[in-house]
Design an enzyme around this catalytic site. Structure first.
Site, PDB file in Angstrom:
ATOM      1  N   ASP A  38     -23.535  22.315 -69.935  1.00  0.00           N
ATOM      2  CA  ASP A  38     -24.490  23.261 -69.340  1.00  0.00           C
ATOM      3  C   ASP A  38     -24.809  22.826 -67.915  1.00  0.00           C
ATOM      4  OD1 ASP A  38     -26.977  24.870 -68.853  1.00  0.00           O
ATOM      5  OD2 ASP A  38     -26.726  25.342 -70.967  1.00  0.00           O
ATOM      6  N   TYR A 151     -21.500  43.212 -66.541  1.00  0.00           N
ATOM      7  CA  TYR A 151     -21.823  42.667 -67.869  1.00  0.00           C
ATOM      8  C   TYR A 151     -20.980  43.359 -68.942  1.00  0.00           C
ATOM      9  CZ  TYR A 151     -24.539  40.616 -71.640  1.00  0.00           C
ATOM     10  OH  TYR A 151     -24.914  39.901 -72.749  1.00  0.00           O
TER      11      TYR A 151
HETATM   12  P1  NAD Z   1     -29.905  31.932 -71.618  1.00  0.00           P
HETATM   13  O1  NAD Z   1     -30.034  32.268 -70.183  1.00  0.00           O
HETATM   14  O2  NAD Z   1     -31.130  31.630 -72.424  1.00  0.00           O
HETATM   15  O3  NAD Z   1     -28.889  30.706 -71.806  1.00  0.00           O
HETATM   16  C1  NAD Z   1     -27.673  30.630 -71.099  1.00  0.00           C
HETATM   17  C2  NAD Z   1     -27.325  29.175 -70.875  1.00  0.00           C
HETATM   18  O4  NAD Z   1     -26.075  29.152 -70.164  1.00  0.00           O
HETATM   19  C3  NAD Z   1     -28.350  28.430 -69.994  1.00  0.00           C
HETATM   20  O5  NAD Z   1     -28.649  27.177 -70.582  1.00  0.00           O
HETATM   21  C4  NAD Z   1     -27.638  28.283 -68.661  1.00  0.00           C
HETATM   22  O6  NAD Z   1     -28.012  27.124 -67.943  1.00  0.00           O
HETATM   23  C5  NAD Z   1     -26.184  28.211 -69.108  1.00  0.00           C
HETATM   24  N1  NAD Z   1     -25.230  28.578 -68.050  1.00  0.00           N
HETATM   25  C6  NAD Z   1     -25.292  29.644 -67.203  1.00  0.00           C
HETATM   26  N2  NAD Z   1     -24.253  29.634 -66.364  1.00  0.00           N
HETATM   27  C7  NAD Z   1     -23.508  28.546 -66.685  1.00  0.00           C
HETATM   28  C8  NAD Z   1     -22.309  27.994 -66.179  1.00  0.00           C
HETATM   29  N3  NAD Z   1     -21.656  28.548 -65.144  1.00  0.00           N
HETATM   30  N4  NAD Z   1     -21.814  26.876 -66.752  1.00  0.00           N
HETATM   31  C9  NAD Z   1     -22.466  26.284 -67.784  1.00  0.00           C
HETATM   32  N5  NAD Z   1     -23.617  26.766 -68.299  1.00  0.00           N
HETATM   33  C10 NAD Z   1     -24.132  27.873 -67.754  1.00  0.00           C
HETATM   34  O7  NAD Z   1     -29.089  33.156 -72.241  1.00  0.00           O
HETATM   35  P2  NAD Z   1     -28.976  33.711 -73.735  1.00  0.00           P
HETATM   36  O8  NAD Z   1     -29.808  34.934 -73.802  1.00  0.00           O
HETATM   37  O9  NAD Z   1     -29.155  32.649 -74.747  1.00  0.00           O
HETATM   38  O10 NAD Z   1     -27.453  34.182 -73.721  1.00  0.00           O
HETATM   39  C11 NAD Z   1     -26.395  33.342 -74.146  1.00  0.00           C
HETATM   40  C12 NAD Z   1     -25.138  34.192 -74.292  1.00  0.00           C
HETATM   41  O11 NAD Z   1     -25.386  35.233 -75.220  1.00  0.00           O
HETATM   42  C13 NAD Z   1     -24.680  34.866 -73.000  1.00  0.00           C
HETATM   43  O12 NAD Z   1     -23.280  34.897 -72.948  1.00  0.00           O
HETATM   44  C14 NAD Z   1     -25.239  36.270 -73.145  1.00  0.00           C
HETATM   45  O13 NAD Z   1     -24.520  37.223 -72.406  1.00  0.00           O
HETATM   46  C15 NAD Z   1     -25.064  36.481 -74.632  1.00  0.00           C
HETATM   47  N6  NAD Z   1     -25.933  37.525 -75.190  1.00  0.00           N
HETATM   48  C16 NAD Z   1     -27.294  37.444 -75.061  1.00  0.00           C
HETATM   49  C17 NAD Z   1     -28.075  38.463 -75.601  1.00  0.00           C
HETATM   50  C18 NAD Z   1     -29.580  38.429 -75.519  1.00  0.00           C
HETATM   51  O14 NAD Z   1     -30.216  39.435 -75.871  1.00  0.00           O
HETATM   52  N7  NAD Z   1     -30.197  37.353 -75.100  1.00  0.00           N
HETATM   53  C19 NAD Z   1     -27.474  39.549 -76.255  1.00  0.00           C
HETATM   54  C20 NAD Z   1     -26.089  39.589 -76.350  1.00  0.00           C
HETATM   55  C21 NAD Z   1     -25.315  38.562 -75.819  1.00  0.00           C
END
Ligand code: NAD
Length: 250
Positions: A38, A151
């Protein structure tokens, strides 16, 4: 907890927050050792709290960081059996306002980052005779939303990547599946709602189950797909969305 992942090593990208963190907790509870890759230095204190967990600071957009995380995992815990390519960012703007730089940013993390992670995981899993690879898509890789072009395009790409890789690596013992969550209650979503950029009541009303998804509910699907319980499951895009993508009325 059944020890479904006892003795396994799992690498999670973006494991310091939200869904990735919930999966990390669930994998540890099932007995896996972990490596979290991360950008966020908070991964280090999370690793300490979880135990049997290594935090590597780096970006999924840099192949060298991914290779370093796999090398560190192997050196500390042995071969990586499970990999969740989860790191991703959101994007929210009318398409006509999206600059080339913004498009590149989203695609480089959400699509290229998943590809680079999957390629490295696949290379190593094939060499060691198998593994379970999970790619984080979204329900917006299945159905569309306006003003999220990068996205939606990246997540549809991730969903197809899981299918394509599953065909290529099935006989090498590598299962590849994608997760497609709906709106998950995370700090990020709460923040958008507090700033008036997202109407949570509307989202709840549109969801057949009438509520948001909890991170733990996505984590339970990840545990299933990672475990031997899913031994014949590959090439699937598993929606965890309270029925959102099934619903086509009004
Ligand atoms: P979040 O922002 O809480 O967590 C994302 C994590 O990824 C963070 O810890 C961030 O530091 C890390 N990160 C970002 N860019 C990075 C990089 N270049 N290299 C390494 N780490 C990196 O997000 P989340 O809501 O937990 O989402 C996680 C995944 O789930 C994402 O792919 C998101 O698109 C997907 N998702 C989320 C939702 C939602 O409703 N939250 C719904 C569908 C899909």
């Amino acid at each position: 907890m059944t020890g479904a992942l006892a003795g396994r090593c799992a690498l999670i990208t973006g494991g310091a927050s939200g869904i990735g963190l919930a999966v990390a907790r669930a994998f540890r509870a099932e007995g896996a050792s972990l490596v979290l890759l991360d950008l966020d230095p908070a991964a280090a204190s999370i690793a300490e709290e979880l135990g049997e967990t290594l935090a590597i600071k780096g970006s999924v957009t840099r192949k060298a960081d991914i290779v370093a995380a796999f090398d560190a995992a192997e050196a500390r815990f042995g071969p990586v059996d499970i990999c969740l390519a989860n790191a991703g960012v959101s994007q929210n703007a009318p398409t006509l306002d999206v600059s080339e730089e913004e498009w590149e940013r989203v695609i480089s993390i959400n699509l290229t980052g998943v590809f680079l992670t999957a390629q490295e995981a696949g290379r190593r899993m094939i060499a060691q005779g198998g593994g379970s690879l999970l790619l984080m898509a979204s329900m917006y890789g299945i159905v569309a939303a306006p003003e999220r072009i990068g996205y939606c395009a990246s997540k549809a790409g991730v969903a197809m990547m899981a299918k394509a890789l599953s065909c290529e690596w099935a006989r090498e013992g590598v299962r590849v599946n994608a997760l497609a969550p709906g709106y998950v209650r995370t700090p990020f979503l709460d923040d958008l709602a507090q700033r008036g950029r997202l109407d949570l009541d509307r989202l709840r009303a549109r969801t057949p189950m009438g509520r948001l998804i909890e991170t733990e509910e996505v984590a339970r699907m990840a545990v299933f797909l990672a475990s031997d319980q899913a031994s014949a499951v590959t090439g699937q895009v598993m929606a965890v969305d309270g029925g959102w993508t099934a619903y086509g009325y009004l």
